[in-house]
Design a protein around this motif. Sequence first.
Motif, PDB file in Angstrom:
ATOM      1  N   ASP A   5       0.759  -1.306  -0.039  1.00  0.00           N
ATOM      2  CA  ASP A   5      -0.071   0.097   0.089  1.00  0.00           C
ATOM      3  C   ASP A   5       0.859   1.271   0.254  1.00  0.00           C
ATOM      4  O   ASP A   5       1.977   1.179   0.644  1.00  0.00           O
ATOM      5  N   GLU A  28       1.937   5.007   1.368  1.00  0.00           N
ATOM      6  CA  GLU A  28       1.639   5.544   2.709  1.00  0.00           C
ATOM      7  C   GLU A  28       2.156   6.860   2.921  1.00  0.00           C
ATOM      8  O   GLU A  28       2.942   7.329   1.771  1.00  0.00           O
ATOM      9  N   THR A  51       2.465   6.256  10.226  1.00  0.00           N
ATOM     10  CA  THR A  51       2.201   5.761   8.870  1.00  0.00           C
ATOM     11  C   THR A  51       0.718   5.708   8.707  1.00  0.00           C
ATOM     12  O   THR A  51       0.240   4.942   9.237  1.00  0.00           O
ATOM     13  N   ARG A  88      -2.188   5.018   5.910  1.00  0.00           N
ATOM     14  CA  ARG A  88      -2.161   4.262   4.503  1.00  0.00           C
ATOM     15  C   ARG A  88      -3.453   4.746   4.046  1.00  0.00           C
ATOM     16  O   ARG A  88      -4.493   4.203   4.589  1.00  0.00           O
TER      17      ARG A  88
END
Length: 117
Positions: free
Chosen positions: A2, A4, A34, A36
């Motif tokens: 994914d 980020e 982080t 996503r």
Amino acid sequence: MDDEILISNLKLSARIGITPEEREKPQRLTVSLTLRPRRDLSTTGDRIENTVDYARVCLRITALASRATRNLVETLADEIARMLLKEFPLKSVEIELRKYILPDTEYVAVKIRREAK
């Protein structure tokens, strides 16, 4: 993997701790995140409304941290994660929240990961 968005060492001020002396005045904390996003970053079309506004994320976290007194950094980390997943288009968030309190350590920290439902 994914895409980020990373935010490193955002400075916070919060009344937090087990003892009344710890909570007496705001303490310095830092948070690293982080994020996503739900959308692939290649689909933003160079428009802020198609991504996660990290400046707004920082403002919301700073306001949340200073708003109430808490006993545990674990509590604040979970509150941050829940707020971010509710208010921003995220699949998941990882948070490391650091507290600079123990004299023989650089810091203590909690690290959590939460996913959108």
